[in-house]
Design a protein around this motif. Sequence first.
Motif, mmCIF file in Angstrom:
data_model
loop_
_atom_site.group_PDB
_atom_site.id
_atom_site.type_symbol
_atom_site.label_atom_id
_atom_site.label_comp_id
_atom_site.label_asym_id
_atom_site.label_seq_id
_atom_site.Cartn_x
_atom_site.Cartn_y
_atom_site.Cartn_z
ATOM 1 N N VAL A 55 15.307 22.590 75.523
ATOM 2 C CA VAL A 55 14.545 21.674 74.678
ATOM 3 C C VAL A 55 13.860 20.675 75.607
ATOM 4 O O VAL A 55 14.522 19.972 76.370
ATOM 5 C CB VAL A 55 15.451 20.963 73.650
ATOM 6 C CG1 VAL A 55 14.601 20.115 72.713
ATOM 7 C CG2 VAL A 55 16.267 21.989 72.859
ATOM 8 N N VAL A 56 12.538 20.655 75.532
ATOM 9 C CA VAL A 56 11.705 19.869 76.441
ATOM 10 C C VAL A 56 10.987 18.789 75.640
ATOM 11 O O VAL A 56 10.437 19.061 74.571
ATOM 12 C CB VAL A 56 10.660 20.788 77.123
ATOM 13 C CG1 VAL A 56 9.746 19.997 78.043
ATOM 14 C CG2 VAL A 56 11.340 21.931 77.861
ATOM 15 N N GLU A 57 10.991 17.560 76.170
ATOM 16 C CA GLU A 57 10.200 16.507 75.520
ATOM 17 C C GLU A 57 8.738 16.731 75.863
ATOM 18 O O GLU A 57 8.374 16.913 77.028
ATOM 19 C CB GLU A 57 10.643 15.117 75.972
ATOM 20 C CG GLU A 57 9.935 14.026 75.204
ATOM 21 C CD GLU A 57 10.479 12.640 75.481
ATOM 22 O OE1 GLU A 57 10.291 11.762 74.634
ATOM 23 O OE2 GLU A 57 11.089 12.423 76.547
ATOM 24 N N GLY A 86 13.161 34.040 81.016
ATOM 25 C CA GLY A 86 13.452 34.520 79.667
ATOM 26 C C GLY A 86 14.224 33.523 78.824
ATOM 27 O O GLY A 86 14.956 33.903 77.915
ATOM 28 N N VAL A 87 14.053 32.230 79.121
ATOM 29 C CA VAL A 87 14.743 31.188 78.361
ATOM 30 C C VAL A 87 13.790 30.657 77.289
ATOM 31 O O VAL A 87 12.759 30.066 77.614
ATOM 32 C CB VAL A 87 15.190 30.022 79.286
ATOM 33 C CG1 VAL A 87 15.805 28.890 78.462
ATOM 34 C CG2 VAL A 87 16.156 30.516 80.345
ATOM 35 N N PRO A 88 14.111 30.863 76.004
ATOM 36 C CA PRO A 88 13.261 30.305 74.958
ATOM 37 C C PRO A 88 13.314 28.783 74.996
ATOM 38 O O PRO A 88 14.347 28.206 75.361
ATOM 39 C CB PRO A 88 13.865 30.843 73.657
ATOM 40 C CG PRO A 88 15.167 31.437 74.002
ATOM 41 C CD PRO A 88 15.264 31.568 75.482
ATOM 42 N N TYR A 89 12.200 28.152 74.639
ATOM 43 C CA TYR A 89 12.192 26.681 74.681
ATOM 44 C C TYR A 89 11.443 26.098 73.500
ATOM 45 O O TYR A 89 10.546 26.708 72.940
ATOM 46 C CB TYR A 89 11.624 26.164 75.999
ATOM 47 C CG TYR A 89 10.184 26.523 76.271
ATOM 48 C CD1 TYR A 89 9.155 25.677 75.876
ATOM 49 C CD2 TYR A 89 9.858 27.702 76.944
ATOM 50 C CE1 TYR A 89 7.833 26.004 76.137
ATOM 51 C CE2 TYR A 89 8.544 28.031 77.204
ATOM 52 C CZ TYR A 89 7.533 27.182 76.800
ATOM 53 O OH TYR A 89 6.224 27.502 77.047
ATOM 54 N N ALA A 90 11.881 24.905 73.139
ATOM 55 C CA ALA A 90 11.225 24.106 72.108
ATOM 56 C C ALA A 90 10.591 22.910 72.795
ATOM 57 O O ALA A 90 11.107 22.424 73.815
ATOM 58 C CB ALA A 90 12.244 23.630 71.080
#
Length: 171
Positions: A55-57, A86-90
């Motif tokens: 989770v990225v700001e 291959g890491v999903p991120y928001a």
Amino acid sequence: MTNRVVGLDLSMTATGVALPDGSTLTVKPKGSGDRRLIVLRDTLAYMVDGAELAVVEDMPARLQANAAKAIGFVHGTVRTLLQDLGVPYAVVPPATLKAYATGKGNADKTAMAIAALKRAELEFGDDNECDAAWLRWAGLDWLGRPEFSLPAAQRDRLAKATWPVPKGASS
């Protein structure tokens, strides 16, 4: 179920990281110019590899030209790293993160720290680590595994972010 969620508060000079075990740290890349991007990428690679979600700001909406260029490079470098691994991120807008943590989208750093102390009984070395922890907690909450309870209105703010389907989840 695992809790392999990481929170990343990205910056060229001091990136806050919340690791899957809940510990936090600040990465301060040495060097100058593009070399710092390489150091940041290489340092974060082993921290995020194997995560089920990062989770990225998001970048603040209003930045001066030089700051916008630097943070844009950092985001591009880290997002590419996450894709390569291959890491999903928001990506969570700053006002959404603040509203999730405190109930107010314009909360300052002190309010974020007080909310962390109140909800998780944790204090941090700096505001980068505090924001990274809130990003991790938001990811865990989104996955249905909150570390503590929050008012529904605060939790509902997470819908304003764009969330991927995490590894291993059915679509």
